[in-house]
Design a protein around this motif. Structure first.
Motif, PDB file in Angstrom:
ATOM      1  N   GLU A 147      86.335  27.210  62.414  1.00 33.35           N
ATOM      2  CA  GLU A 147      85.419  27.849  63.357  1.00 33.35           C
ATOM      3  C   GLU A 147      84.303  26.876  63.782  1.00 33.35           C
ATOM      4  N   LYS A 148      83.780  26.051  62.812  1.00 36.38           N
ATOM      5  CA  LYS A 148      82.755  25.060  63.118  1.00 36.38           C
ATOM      6  C   LYS A 148      83.282  24.044  64.134  1.00 36.38           C
ATOM      7  N   ARG A 149      84.525  23.581  63.943  1.00 34.40           N
ATOM      8  CA  ARG A 149      85.112  22.629  64.865  1.00 34.40           C
ATOM      9  C   ARG A 149      85.201  23.201  66.268  1.00 34.40           C
ATOM     10  N   LYS A 150      85.607  24.485  66.330  1.00 27.95           N
ATOM     11  CA  LYS A 150      85.709  25.125  67.641  1.00 27.95           C
ATOM     12  C   LYS A 150      84.340  25.253  68.302  1.00 27.95           C
ATOM     13  N   LEU A 151      83.297  25.583  67.503  1.00 29.64           N
ATOM     14  CA  LEU A 151      81.937  25.717  68.055  1.00 29.64           C
ATOM     15  C   LEU A 151      81.413  24.371  68.548  1.00 29.64           C
ATOM     16  N   GLU A 152      81.674  23.299  67.790  1.00 28.19           N
ATOM     17  CA  GLU A 152      81.231  21.967  68.213  1.00 28.19           C
ATOM     18  C   GLU A 152      81.888  21.561  69.526  1.00 28.19           C
ATOM     19  N   MET A 167      82.944  23.630  71.793  1.00 26.08           N
ATOM     20  CA  MET A 167      82.342  24.466  72.835  1.00 26.08           C
ATOM     21  C   MET A 167      80.956  23.929  73.219  1.00 26.08           C
ATOM     22  N   LEU A 168      80.162  23.463  72.221  1.00 25.90           N
ATOM     23  CA  LEU A 168      78.831  22.912  72.478  1.00 25.90           C
ATOM     24  C   LEU A 168      78.937  21.622  73.293  1.00 25.90           C
ATOM     25  N   GLN A 169      79.929  20.788  72.976  1.00 24.49           N
ATOM     26  CA  GLN A 169      80.112  19.537  73.724  1.00 24.49           C
ATOM     27  C   GLN A 169      80.458  19.825  75.177  1.00 24.49           C
TER      28      GLN A 169
END
Length: 505
Positions: A481-486, A488-490
């Motif tokens: 989930e953290k990887r997906k959020l990062e 999305m943030l990028q």
């Protein structure tokens, strides 16, 4: 008087002149007119007249001195509507009997022929009736004497039958000997469709049993009922019949009697334990001692078809009933309980089980209750699972889990699943046995506790292993989930920069 002479006189003869009663005259008239309303299965009964019963009903001919049996036999022989003839009496006069039998010999409509008469009536005079009546389905001969010559002639008539219509053949107390019955059995090679064979209270032996065994093995595969009581069949005779039993995949009912011993009963094992055996009713018509009971129980182990075991009312040995109880529910181990007999619903006297001990009838009632619930093959499988597990719970209050410990905890989920399905299957009453759901759940808890008690380190390690695996799985999900959020943030940063550049232009 010959048949042609009777043909010429038949329409004009005064029937009252040749009978002893109005009822008998009416019977002859109905025979002469081919009346098709004979009552019970179109059967004519021939009985003895005695004081007070000279006038029978319209389907009974009561023989008295004033009856011309030659005309009675003639009208039966010429009749084309009568389905069954039951002869329960004939007079002593040889001439009258011969005239009657010779007339019946011409009949070709009868489907069932029954003769109950304690004398030699001259069955050889019925040979063409047995040979040429293509409608004949059943022959029942009781107490009529069949000597060697008569048996040979009867066998010859049966062997020459062109139609394969005969379904039932009964010989009861005919003084039929071994070679005579062997001749008849040999003749039945032309009648493979026969479904019932009865030979009771005769003197047959090894010769005829070997012939019958070969016939059943090679030709007569449709036989469903075989009765051989009180006919001198010993262990050797029974052993000669067993190969035929094994090949007869339709045999459903069988009766045997002394002088068979434990040796003979044990020889039935290949037949009773065969996967193709469909025998459902076995009559043991002699006194069972302990050795015979053990042999019979051994022969029945693994049998999946027998539901009724008829015994004489003289099984008094408690050891015999213990063996039958063990057959129905072997408590020596869980596996043996599972492999016990779950099909038998009756062990005892033919009409009741008053002499059968309670500890046996209770088990039979459980089997009977399960049988009553079986409506189809799929349902039967479920019901059998329920019955076997109920017997296991009943016979083993404390289930031994130790044999499973060798597999560590691999079997624990299987044990839990087995208890879960067992609670569903065994929560209803089965026969006289009933155990509540809380009691069954308590047994499940006891079984699980045994794993925990005997393998505490494995259970502890298993617990923390599960905690570790759960934590790692959760951590992996969070990292994903953290990887997906990062990502999305990028993408959001890139979109923001792109938008600002466009605005500056």
């Amino acid at each position: 008087m010959n048949i042609k002479r009777r043909d010429a006189l038949a329409r004009d003869i005064n029937l009252e002149d040749i009978t002893s009663s109005n009822n008998n005259a009416e019977v002859l008239q109905r025979l002469r007119d081919n009346d098709r309303r004979w009552g019970l299965q179109d059967t004519l009964f021939i009985e003895e007249a005695y004081d007070g019963n000279d006038d029978g009903d319209d389907m009974v001919f009561m023989i008295s001195e004033g009856d011309d049996l030659g005309w009675l036999g003639y009208f039966i022989g010429r009749n084309q509507s009568l389905d069954a003839l039951a002869i329960h009496f004939l007079p002593q006069e040889r001439e009258r009997v011969d005239a009657f039998i010779k007339g019946v010999n011409y009949n070709r409509s009868l489907r069932e022929f029954s003769l109950v008469y304690p004398m030699d009536v001259g069955l050889h005079n019925l040979c063409s009736f047995f040979r040429d009546n293509n409608n004949l389905r059943s022959i029942h001969l009781c107490r009529s004497q069949i000597g060697r010559e008569c048996a040979h002639e009867l066998a010859l008539a049966l062997s020459q039958r062109q139609a394969q219509s005969l379904m039932q053949l009964d010989f009861i107390n005919n003084n039929l000997d071994d070679e005579g019955f062997a001749d008849i059995v040999q003749a039945l090679w032309t009648q493979p469709q026969l479904e019932q064979l009865l030979c009771s209270s005769n003197n047959i032996g090894r010769i005829s049993c070997e012939a019958l065994g070969a016939l059943m093995r090679e030709r007569m595969t449709n036989l469903t009922r075989l009765h051989l009581p009180n006919s001198g069949i010993d262990d050797a005779c029974l052993q000669a019949l067993v190969p035929g039993f094994c090949s007869s995949n339709n045999l459903e009912v069988m009766s045997i009697s002394d002088p068979i011993t434990a040796v003979g009963l044990r020889s039935l094992s290949p037949f009773l334990q065969s996967d193709s055996c469909i025998l459902r009713d076995l009559k043991i018509l002699f006194r069972l001692g302990y050795e015979e009971a053990v042999a019979l129980v051994d022969a029945l182990k693994g049998n999946k078809s027998l539901s009724t075991l008829h015994l004489l009312r003289n099984v008094t040995d408690a050891g015999c009933w213990s063996e039958f109880s063990k057959l129905l529910c072997d408590t020596s181990s869980i596996n043996n309980t599972y492999l016990s007999n779950h099909n038998l619903t009756h062990i005892g006297a033919p009409n009741d089980m008053d002499d059968t001990p309670t500890h046996v009838t209770d088990l039979l009632e459980m089997n009977a209750a399960a049988a009553a619930q079986s409506s189809n093959m799929r349902n039967r499988e479920i019901v059998m699972q329920s019955l076997t597990r109920c017997k296991i719970f009943m016979s083993h209050p404390d289930l031994d889990m130790e044999p499973l410990f060798v597999y560590k905890l691999k079997c624990l989920p299987l044990v839990a699943e087995w208890f879960r399905t067992s609670i569903q299957l065994c929560s209803d009453e089965v026969g006289s046995w009933k155990e509540s759901v809380p009691e069954l759940e308590s047994r499940e808890l006891s079984a699980v506790y045994k794993f925990v008690r005997d393998m505490p380190l494995l259970v502890s390690d298993g617990y923390w292993t599960n905690v570790l695996n759960d934590s790692r799985a959760k951590k992996q999900r969070l990292q994903e989930e953290k990887r997906k959020l990062e990502m999305m943030l990028q993408r959001a940063d890139e979109n923001e920069k792109c938008a600002m550049k466009r605005l500056r232009r």
